[in-house]
Structure formats: C-alpha cells, structure tokens
Design an enzyme around this catalytic site. Structure first.
Site, mmCIF file in Angstrom:
data_model
loop_
_atom_site.group_PDB
_atom_site.id
_atom_site.type_symbol
_atom_site.label_atom_id
_atom_site.label_comp_id
_atom_site.label_asym_id
_atom_site.label_seq_id
_atom_site.Cartn_x
_atom_site.Cartn_y
_atom_site.Cartn_z
ATOM 1 N N SER A 183 -12.542 4.563 4.945
ATOM 2 C CA SER A 183 -13.126 4.131 6.225
ATOM 3 C C SER A 183 -14.392 4.908 6.551
ATOM 4 C CB SER A 183 -12.108 4.308 7.368
ATOM 5 O OG SER A 183 -11.303 3.156 7.476
ATOM 6 N N THR B 294 -9.336 0.142 3.607
ATOM 7 C CA THR B 294 -9.833 0.349 4.959
ATOM 8 C C THR B 294 -8.765 0.033 5.992
ATOM 9 O OG1 THR B 294 -11.994 -0.365 4.150
ATOM 10 C CG2 THR B 294 -11.710 -0.231 6.543
ATOM 11 N N THR C 209 -8.384 2.703 9.069
ATOM 12 C CA THR C 209 -8.853 3.416 10.259
ATOM 13 C C THR C 209 -9.979 2.676 11.000
ATOM 14 O OG1 THR C 209 -8.175 5.522 9.306
ATOM 15 C CG2 THR C 209 -9.868 5.607 11.009
ATOM 16 N N GLU D 70 -1.709 6.194 -8.444
ATOM 17 C CA GLU D 70 -2.635 7.213 -7.925
ATOM 18 C C GLU D 70 -2.508 8.509 -8.709
ATOM 19 O OE1 GLU D 70 -3.091 7.512 -3.568
ATOM 20 O OE2 GLU D 70 -2.625 9.636 -3.767
ATOM 21 N N GLY E 47 -8.767 6.129 1.646
ATOM 22 C CA GLY E 47 -9.417 6.937 2.673
ATOM 23 C C GLY E 47 -10.895 6.619 2.754
ATOM 24 N N ASP F 191 0.854 -1.192 0.000
ATOM 25 C CA ASP F 191 0.000 0.000 0.000
ATOM 26 C C ASP F 191 0.893 1.246 0.000
ATOM 27 O OD1 ASP F 191 -2.464 1.321 0.135
ATOM 28 O OD2 ASP F 191 -2.535 1.264 2.327
ATOM 29 N N HIS G 249 -7.143 10.167 4.106
ATOM 30 C CA HIS G 249 -6.827 9.120 5.080
ATOM 31 C C HIS G 249 -7.201 9.557 6.505
ATOM 32 C CE1 HIS G 249 -3.829 7.738 1.911
ATOM 33 N NE2 HIS G 249 -4.631 6.714 2.094
HETATM 34 C C1 PGH Z 1 -6.249 3.744 2.989
HETATM 35 C C2 PGH Z 1 -7.048 3.641 4.264
HETATM 36 N N1 PGH Z 1 -5.142 2.974 2.872
HETATM 37 O O1 PGH Z 1 -4.394 3.011 1.781
HETATM 38 O O2 PGH Z 1 -6.544 4.471 2.057
HETATM 39 O O3 PGH Z 1 -7.833 4.774 4.492
HETATM 40 O O4 PGH Z 1 -7.724 5.865 6.727
HETATM 41 O O5 PGH Z 1 -9.866 5.727 5.509
HETATM 42 O O6 PGH Z 1 -8.885 3.685 6.502
HETATM 43 P P1 PGH Z 1 -8.614 5.005 5.888
HETATM 44 ZN ZN ZN Z 2 -4.514 4.955 0.996
HETATM 45 CA CA CA Z 3 -0.506 9.902 -2.614
#
Ligand code: PGH
Ligand code: ZN
Ligand code: CA
Length: 307
Positions: free
Chosen positions: A213, A254, A256, A134, A211, A82, A180
């Site tokens: 979550s 996911t 967080t 990205e 991001g 990731d 995030h």
């Molecule tokens: C995420 C996780 N990881 O790559 O994008 O985002 O903080 O919303 O869980 P969260």
């Molecule tokens: Zn991310």
């Molecule tokens: Ca980035």
C-alpha cells in the site's frame, strides 16, 4: 466469465512485465468498488480474502459474491486466499470455490516451510488452483541494520531458487523490506532491489509484493481533514512501486489503501451530513472513493487495458 486462476492472470503479467492488483475484501462494498475500477480501467483483478475476512464474512459468502460479480463481467477475475496459515484454511478456501491460495509458512524454517508448501501444491495443482508461498519475513528495514540482520529477515535468492524448483509453486512473495499496515518506513522508503532482481533472475516466476500500500496523499489528507489521525503513516511511494514492477513484481497486494480511502470518505460524510440515517448514503460515496483510489493505482501498476 467464470473465475480464473491467479496463475493465468499473472503469467501474462510476467511475460509483459506489468503488475496486477490483489485487493483485499471483507464485504460487498469493497468488492463492488474493486469491480467498478476494474471495469472502467479494463484491468484484470485478483480478489484477496484473508483468514480474517473468512472469519468475518464466511468463505461461501465471499465466493458467492465474487462469482456473481465475475459472471456478469468480461474482466478476468481470480479469488485468492491471502496468507493461509495452515492446510485447514487452504481446504476451506478450496471447498468454497477459491481459484488460488497462498500458503504462508514463512515463519517456519526453510525445510518446514517447503514441506507444508509442497503439501498444498500437491492438493491444488490437480485442481487447477494456483499456489503462492512466502520466503523471508515482512519487516521494514531500517537504515542502520547490519548485513547480517538483513540476511536474517529478507529473502535469500539462492534459497528462493531451490524453494521454487522443489515446491512447484506458481508465484512467490519475497521479503524485500515492506511490511503490512500503514507504518512501513520511518525515514525514506527502502526496498532491497538487488535481492529482488536476483530472485527474478533465478526463478523467472511471477513475484508478489506484500505490504505494498502507498497510503496515497489524497486519501490520507481527507482522513485527517475530517478528524482522523494517521500518526505519520507511510506507504510505498508510487515511484518505488514502479521500480519494483520493473524488476519483476507482478502482483501488488493492497489492503490498507482501500481501508484508509473508505474511512476517509465515511469521516467526511459523518462530518458534513450529520442527520443522515441511511447507511447507503454513507457507504455509497465511500465505495466510489475507493474506486477512484484503485483506478489511480491500476494505472501505476500497468494493468489498465490488459483485460
Ligand atoms: C497485503 C496488504 N496483503 O496480503 O500484503 O498490504 O497493508 O500494505 O495493504 P498493505
Ligand atoms: Zn500480505
Ligand atoms: Ca508471513
């Protein structure tokens, strides 16, 4: 079964218009919680490990644990890097046995991002390792931002088409207004769905929501009931998530939510079982609670029953 590439998992999700969870791990507890949810929901999973996770646990350790769990299971499982920030991180992941990587060079200008991403694709493609990149910046969009400000931060659909065609990536993370962590929106949750729809129309590949979550109420309530303070944290509500999936999101990142759930339960155990000195009696129930939160999420994503 052996680990598969995330592409294999996501191509099916793209074809059938559902999303698969990519869940972040740093340790055995989260990994076991994710597997347990996947087995009970019969859902494919992407296990995500960041550079921070690799620093904490080691790439070999994360691989060995994930492979051990996957070998015992019939669920399709990918192990994904990731937010790899450079070629060296990608090589560390590949060497350890990861089956998928994200190269995140989105903080560079378009041409530089494309150049770095192409290098990663050239290395990964022949090895059957899938690649995510990205475009845009993961930053919340406030109600009052101008069109120009939006354009500066969020993905440009025409650029996305060019980027996907020139790079040969397998899936793309478009910035459409999420960020995030636990504080995504000040007011109402807002994502730029028009942009998302255009990106899908122009690229047709699986798209990734970072991001993502939700900061689900059951976990945040428990967290605060037992002395925590989430300071008005706000995530992507379930109905907004469903809409994003409808318009082409196939991988939902996911991290967080799992953290909040785990620590909410740890807080509860600390508060209600004050003489406990066996960590397993604290972490065991926390793992089960994370499993519950993931199962609920899998139903929202539409990946339940797809393994
Ligand atoms: C995420 C996780 N990881 O790559 O994008 O985002 O903080 O919303 O869980 P969260
Ligand atoms: Zn991310
Ligand atoms: Ca980035």
């Amino acid at each position: 079964m052996p680990l598969v590439s995330a592409k294999e998992i996501l191509d099916d999700a793209n074809k059938k218009n559902y999303a698969v969870g990519a869940f972040n791990i740093n340790d055995m507890e989260f990994l076991k919680a994710i597997f347990s949810a996947a087995e009970s929901e019969k859902a494919p999973i992407i296990i995500a490990a960041s550079e921070g996770a690799i620093k904490y646990a080691g790439a070999e350790m994360l691989y060995a644990m994930t492979k051990t769990m996957a070998d015992k299971s019939k669920i399709p499982v990918a192990l994904h890097l990731d937010h790899g920030s450079n070629l060296n991180s990608v090589l560390i992941a590949i060497k350890a046995g990861f089956t998928s990587v994200m190269i995140d060079a989105s903080h560079y200008l378009f041409e530089e991002n494309l150049k770095i991403t192409k290098q990663v694709v050239n290395i990964c493609k022949p090895l059957g390792i899938s690649v995510e990149a990205e475009l845009g910046r993961l930053k919340g969009i406030e109600d009052n931002v101008s069109v120009a400000d939006r354009d500066a931060v969020l993905i440009n659909p025409a650029e996305a088409k060019d980027f996907v065609e020139s790079s040969g990536i397998d899936f793309l993370a478009p910035a459409i207004g999420t960020s995030h962590g636990a504080f995504k929106f000040k007011g109402e949750a807002k994502l730029d769905f028009e942009r998302l729809k255009k990106v899908k129309e122009l690229t047709h590949i699986p798209l990734v929501l970072h991001g993502a979550s939700s900061v689900p109420e059951r976990a945040s309530k428990k967290f605060e009931e037992f002395g925590g303070d989430l300071k008005g944290a706000k995530g992507v509500p379930f109905d907004v998530l469903k809409e994003a999936i409808k318009y082409g999101i196939n991988k939902v990142n996911t991290d967080t939510d799992l953290r909040i759930a785990f620590l909410a339960k740890v807080r509860e155990s600390f508060a209600t079982d004050k003489s406990q000195i066996d960590p397993r009696k604290i972490f065991g129930p926390a793992m089960e609670y994370v499993t519950d939160v993931i199962k609920e999420r899998m139903k929202i994503l539409g990946c339940s029953g797809k393994a």
